[in-house]
Design a protein around this motif. Structure first.
Motif, short mmCIF file in Angstrom:
data_model
loop_
_atom_site.label_atom_id
_atom_site.label_comp_id
_atom_site.label_asym_id
_atom_site.label_seq_id
_atom_site.Cartn_x
_atom_site.Cartn_y
_atom_site.Cartn_z
N GLU A 31 1.05 -1.26 -0.06
CA GLU A 31 -0.06 0.00 -0.10
C GLU A 31 1.12 1.13 0.17
O GLU A 31 0.86 1.86 1.06
N ALA A 33 2.20 4.76 -2.90
CA ALA A 33 2.24 5.17 -4.34
C ALA A 33 3.68 5.69 -4.75
O ALA A 33 4.04 6.58 -3.62
N SER A 52 0.31 3.97 -8.89
CA SER A 52 0.53 3.06 -7.77
C SER A 52 1.30 1.19 -7.97
O SER A 52 0.47 0.54 -9.13
N ASP A 99 4.25 8.93 -0.29
CA ASP A 99 3.60 8.34 -1.11
C ASP A 99 2.17 9.49 -1.46
O ASP A 99 2.01 10.23 -0.53
N ARG A 101 -0.43 8.83 -2.76
CA ARG A 101 -2.51 7.70 -2.71
C ARG A 101 -2.58 8.78 -3.26
O ARG A 101 -4.15 8.31 -3.55
#
Length: 122
Positions: A31, A33, A52, A99, A101
């Motif tokens: 989990e 990106a 991702s 990250d 995401r």
């Protein structure tokens, strides 16, 4: 520890192409990106693309959409940014970061690689 290492910058003529690489290590789980950001002289750092690695979903900012392609080689833990039809205004230091995401806000990224300089000039 999470580490990101960007490479592949250089000098290219307008209309040319360049591929940047970001080697990633230290991430636990799937989990996360990884994104590409850039900072031109005198400008703020801007997020331009995100991927991702687990799901393959991608994001591009409007000024690179259709010219840049982000991809990942999960076996090599590497994210690429293929840059085509380069313009002088693409000149900047390019960074990979995580990250992304939920946001492309540079201030929200927790992990950064060292930048690689891309110069587009004739």
């Amino acid at each position: 520890d999470v580490q990101l290492q960007a490479s592949g910058g250089g000098l290219v003529q307008p209309g040319g192409s360049l591929r940047l690489s970001c080697a990633a290590s230290g991430f636990t789980g799937d989990e996360y990106a990884i994104g590409w950001f850039r900072q031109a002289p005198g400008e703020e750092r801007e997020g331009i693309s995100c991927i991702s690695p687990s799901y393959g979903s991608t994001y591009y900012t409007d000024n690179v959409k259709g010219r840049f392609t982000i991809s990942t080689d999960n076996a090599k833990n590497t994210v690429y940014l293929q840059m085509n039809s380069l313009k002088p205004e693409d000149t900047a230091v390019y960074y990979c970061a995580a990250d992304c995401r939920t946001t492309m806000d540079a201030d929200a990224m927790n992990y950064w690689g060292k930048g690689t300089l891309v110069t587009v000039s004739s």
